[in-house]
Design an enzyme around this catalytic site. Structure first.
Site, PDB file in Angstrom:
ATOM      1  N   ASP A 132     -20.084 -28.552 -23.178  1.00  0.00           N
ATOM      2  CA  ASP A 132     -21.426 -28.835 -23.043  1.00  0.00           C
ATOM      3  C   ASP A 132     -21.894 -30.295 -23.238  1.00  0.00           C
ATOM      4  OD1 ASP A 132     -24.327 -29.083 -22.978  1.00  0.00           O
ATOM      5  OD2 ASP A 132     -24.128 -26.734 -22.451  1.00  0.00           O
ATOM      6  N   HIS A 152     -22.634 -22.885 -29.341  1.00  0.00           N
ATOM      7  CA  HIS A 152     -24.241 -23.164 -29.223  1.00  0.00           C
ATOM      8  C   HIS A 152     -25.174 -22.378 -28.378  1.00  0.00           C
ATOM      9  CE1 HIS A 152     -24.136 -24.662 -24.787  1.00  0.00           C
ATOM     10  NE2 HIS A 152     -22.784 -24.714 -25.310  1.00  0.00           N
TER      11      HIS A 152
HETATM   12 CO    CO Z   1     -21.348 -24.122 -24.182  1.00  0.00          CO
END
Ligand code: CO
Length: 198
Positions: A42, A96
């Protein structure tokens, strides 16, 4: 093309040398990071920035949903190099909250190859369904699954042969499970650190 990125790069290199004239000379000769970061791809989770480390200080492996699959040659190569050659002191598996990979694993939609990559998270959901389905809020349920996935992947790392062998020869190595919050930029330690085979 991408001239703005090249300009950014020149400015960055210049600024590094301005504060430390030998910065790149030193890095060119040796890499000796103490940490291996296994995190999600990400774009909002930039490993070095989050923990304030310079180039040379953090060895990084990132993939969709911060996985440590025991048969993945890419991850295993990184792990072995970090443990056997760099002799890192700490491995952090960092998930996360709001992870699109974790969410995609359990939303029932078909996407293609990534469905196979995320299969272990679907299995994990089934294993932990009693705990997860007791959480009524959908976002909170996914956030808990993000935490459980970190713990599972961290266990994969700690139980790996490379890590077990390092401990057997007396090498100092800690394996940590962390979750990063996109909402406030803070890392939460899940307090599942493994420091030895026990
Ligand atoms: Co992620």
């Amino acid at each position: 093309m991408l001239d703005h990125l090249k300009a950014n790069n020149r400015a960055w290199a210049k600024q590094k040398i301005a504060t430390d004239a030998n910065f790149f000379n030193r890095l060119e000769r040796q890499q000796a990071p103490e940490y291996l970061w296994i995190g999600c791809s990400d774009s909002r989770v930039p490993a070095n920035d989050i923990v304030g480390l310079d180039p040379g200080e953090l060895f990084v492996h990132r993939n969709v949903a911060n996985m440590a699959p025991p048969q993945d040659a890419n991850y295993l190569s990184v792990l072995q190099f970090a443990v056997d050659v760099l002799k890192v002191k700490h491995i952090m598996v960092v998930g996360h909250y709001g992870c699109g990979g974790v969410s995609a694993a359990v939303d029932g939609k078909r996407r293609g190859l990534v469905d196979h990559w995320l299969h272990p998270i679907r299995e994990l959901y089934r294993e932990c369904s009693a705990e997860l389905e007791a959480i009524s809020d959908g976002h909170a349920r996914l956030d808990r699954l993000c935490e459980l996935n970190v713990i599972r992947q961290m266990r994969n790392v700690a139980s790996d042969v490379f890590v077990q062998e390092a401990w057997a020869r007396g090498q100092s190595l800690c394996v940590h499970g962390w979750v990063y919050s996109l909402a406030n930029g803070l890392v939460k330690d899940l307090n599942v650190t493994a420091t030895g085979p026990e």
